[in-house]
Design a protein around this motif. Structure first.
Motif, PDB file in Angstrom:
ATOM      1  N   PRO A 115      44.021 148.239  91.924  1.00 57.72           N
ATOM      2  CA  PRO A 115      44.598 147.366  91.216  1.00 57.72           C
ATOM      3  C   PRO A 115      44.212 145.704  91.711  1.00 57.72           C
ATOM      4  CG  PRO A 115      46.164 148.241  92.506  1.00 57.72           C
ATOM      5  CD  PRO A 115      44.846 149.033  92.522  1.00 57.72           C
ATOM      6  N   ALA A 116      44.415 144.843  90.953  1.00 52.75           N
ATOM      7  CA  ALA A 116      43.912 143.611  91.408  1.00 52.75           C
ATOM      8  C   ALA A 116      45.128 142.926  92.475  1.00 52.75           C
ATOM      9  CB  ALA A 116      43.872 142.420  90.148  1.00 52.75           C
ATOM     10  N   SER A 117      46.255 143.240  92.375  1.00 49.27           N
ATOM     11  CA  SER A 117      47.269 142.960  93.102  1.00 49.27           C
ATOM     12  C   SER A 117      47.959 144.240  93.781  1.00 49.27           C
ATOM     13  CB  SER A 117      48.455 142.371  92.606  1.00 49.27           C
ATOM     14  OG  SER A 117      49.116 142.857  91.635  1.00 49.27           O
ATOM     15  N   PRO A 118      48.767 144.373  94.750  1.00 43.69           N
ATOM     16  CA  PRO A 118      49.137 145.557  95.180  1.00 43.69           C
ATOM     17  C   PRO A 118      50.231 146.210  94.306  1.00 43.69           C
ATOM     18  CG  PRO A 118      49.457 143.776  97.098  1.00 43.69           C
ATOM     19  CD  PRO A 118      48.837 143.194  95.579  1.00 43.69           C
ATOM     20  N   SER A 119      49.985 147.434  94.052  1.00 48.89           N
ATOM     21  CA  SER A 119      50.798 148.216  93.383  1.00 48.89           C
ATOM     22  C   SER A 119      52.320 148.366  93.851  1.00 48.89           C
ATOM     23  CB  SER A 119      50.468 149.642  93.217  1.00 48.89           C
ATOM     24  OG  SER A 119      49.060 149.775  92.634  1.00 48.89           O
ATOM     25  N   PRO A 120      53.246 148.353  92.818  1.00 46.56           N
ATOM     26  CA  PRO A 120      54.630 148.469  93.580  1.00 46.56           C
ATOM     27  C   PRO A 120      54.795 149.862  93.847  1.00 46.56           C
ATOM     28  CG  PRO A 120      54.636 148.345  90.902  1.00 46.56           C
ATOM     29  CD  PRO A 120      53.061 148.056  91.523  1.00 46.56           C
ATOM     30  N   THR A 121      55.935 150.047  94.652  1.00 44.03           N
ATOM     31  CA  THR A 121      56.434 151.186  95.019  1.00 44.03           C
ATOM     32  C   THR A 121      57.845 151.361  94.884  1.00 44.03           C
ATOM     33  OG1 THR A 121      56.765 152.899  96.885  1.00 44.03           O
ATOM     34  CG2 THR A 121      56.843 150.783  97.338  1.00 44.03           C
ATOM     35  N   PHE A 122      58.102 152.518  94.189  1.00 48.06           N
ATOM     36  CA  PHE A 122      59.457 152.952  93.616  1.00 48.06           C
ATOM     37  C   PHE A 122      60.218 153.639  94.659  1.00 48.06           C
ATOM     38  CE2 PHE A 122      56.608 151.999  90.125  1.00 48.06           C
ATOM     39  CZ  PHE A 122      57.525 150.758  89.559  1.00 48.06           C
ATOM     40  N   GLY A 123      59.577 154.101  95.691  1.00 45.27           N
ATOM     41  CA  GLY A 123      60.219 154.888  96.664  1.00 45.27           C
ATOM     42  C   GLY A 123      60.311 156.184  96.570  1.00 45.27           C
ATOM     43  N   ILE A 124      59.946 156.966  95.560  1.00 43.94           N
ATOM     44  CA  ILE A 124      59.929 158.307  95.110  1.00 43.94           C
ATOM     45  C   ILE A 124      59.149 158.958  96.122  1.00 43.94           C
ATOM     46  CG2 ILE A 124      59.773 159.986  93.201  1.00 43.94           C
ATOM     47  CD1 ILE A 124      60.477 157.831  91.305  1.00 43.94           C
ATOM     48  N   GLN A 125      59.492 160.061  96.684  1.00 42.75           N
ATOM     49  CA  GLN A 125      58.654 160.645  97.716  1.00 42.75           C
ATOM     50  C   GLN A 125      58.616 162.406  97.429  1.00 42.75           C
ATOM     51  OE1 GLN A 125      59.970 159.740 101.587  1.00 42.75           O
ATOM     52  NE2 GLN A 125      59.108 157.859 101.643  1.00 42.75           N
ATOM     53  N   ARG A 126      59.479 162.709  96.730  1.00 44.13           N
ATOM     54  CA  ARG A 126      59.551 164.115  96.405  1.00 44.13           C
ATOM     55  C   ARG A 126      60.530 164.349  94.954  1.00 44.13           C
ATOM     56  NH1 ARG A 126      63.255 168.031  98.026  1.00 44.13           N
ATOM     57  NH2 ARG A 126      64.967 167.298  98.886  1.00 44.13           N
ATOM     58  N   LEU A 127      60.292 165.444  94.453  1.00 41.69           N
ATOM     59  CA  LEU A 127      61.073 165.449  93.165  1.00 41.69           C
ATOM     60  C   LEU A 127      62.041 166.746  93.396  1.00 41.69           C
ATOM     61  CD1 LEU A 127      61.410 164.919  90.189  1.00 41.69           C
ATOM     62  CD2 LEU A 127      59.475 166.742  89.949  1.00 41.69           C
ATOM     63  N   ASP A 128      63.163 166.498  93.487  1.00 41.55           N
ATOM     64  CA  ASP A 128      64.368 167.604  93.605  1.00 41.55           C
ATOM     65  C   ASP A 128      64.478 168.517  92.257  1.00 41.55           C
ATOM     66  OD1 ASP A 128      67.628 168.123  93.333  1.00 41.55           O
ATOM     67  OD2 ASP A 128      66.832 168.501  94.900  1.00 41.55           O
TER      68      ASP A 128
END
Length: 177
Positions: A115-128
């Motif tokens: 991406p042209a700018s840093p991708s946002p992170t949503f903090g999801i690391q695993r799926l329960d």
């Protein structure tokens, strides 16, 4: 944890697209369109990484799963090659098995886009857990347990999760591995 979203273009574009430039060998634009018309924005495929997608497919079908996509190799021979297969999970939803060398978070053949700018992170690391709504819960649970080897982990009924006007019947399946 990877979420990969695909959607068909207009039918005029989908049927005139470059051969080989589809999400995977089992992809069919007509099936994708029919799914969207019937369900709207929804999940059609739940993918899991397994040691051997061909063996997971064989065992699932031997235990009652309905074959959707026989094992197929993705990518070039060597590093980065993967195997993918699919069985029916419930309704129009499929369970996708993926194995092989994972060089990046996508299926083999996908190209990483910077991406042209840093991708946002949503903090999801695993799926329960994931939820699927079915018309016949008991029949569906029995079928899924039969071909996956999952077991019932918990059950909730309308008295557990409900309001004056509605209630929820829910079964949680789990695997010990």
């Amino acid at each position: 944890l990877v979420f990969a979203f695909t959607a068909p273009y207009a039918k005029s574009v989908a049927h005139n697209s470059t051969p080989g430039k589809v999400p995977h060998p089992g992809y069919c634009a007509d099936t994708a369109f029919a799914f969207i018309v019937k369900h709207g924005l929804a999940v059609r495929s739940v993918g899991v990484v397994v040691d051997d997608a061909a063996e997971a497919f064989r065992l699932s079908v031997a235990h009652g799963a309905f074959a959707v996509q026989s094992p197929v190799k993705l990518g070039e021979e060597g590093p980065g090659q993967q195997v993918m297969s699919e069985v029916a999970l419930y309704g129009d939803v499929v369970l996708r098995f993926i194995s092989g060398d994972h060089q990046n978070p996508y299926l083999a053949g996908y190209e990483r886009v910077v991406p042209a700018s840093p991708s946002p992170t949503f903090g999801i690391q695993r799926l329960d857990h994931a939820v699927g709504n079915v018309p016949n819960l008991e029949e569906t649970i029995k079928h899924i347990m039969q071909f996956t080897g999952f077991h019932e982990f918990a059950e909730f009924v309308a008295n557990d999760i409900g309001t004056l006007d509605s209630g929820l019947n829910s079964v949680v399946l789990a695997s010990n591995n």
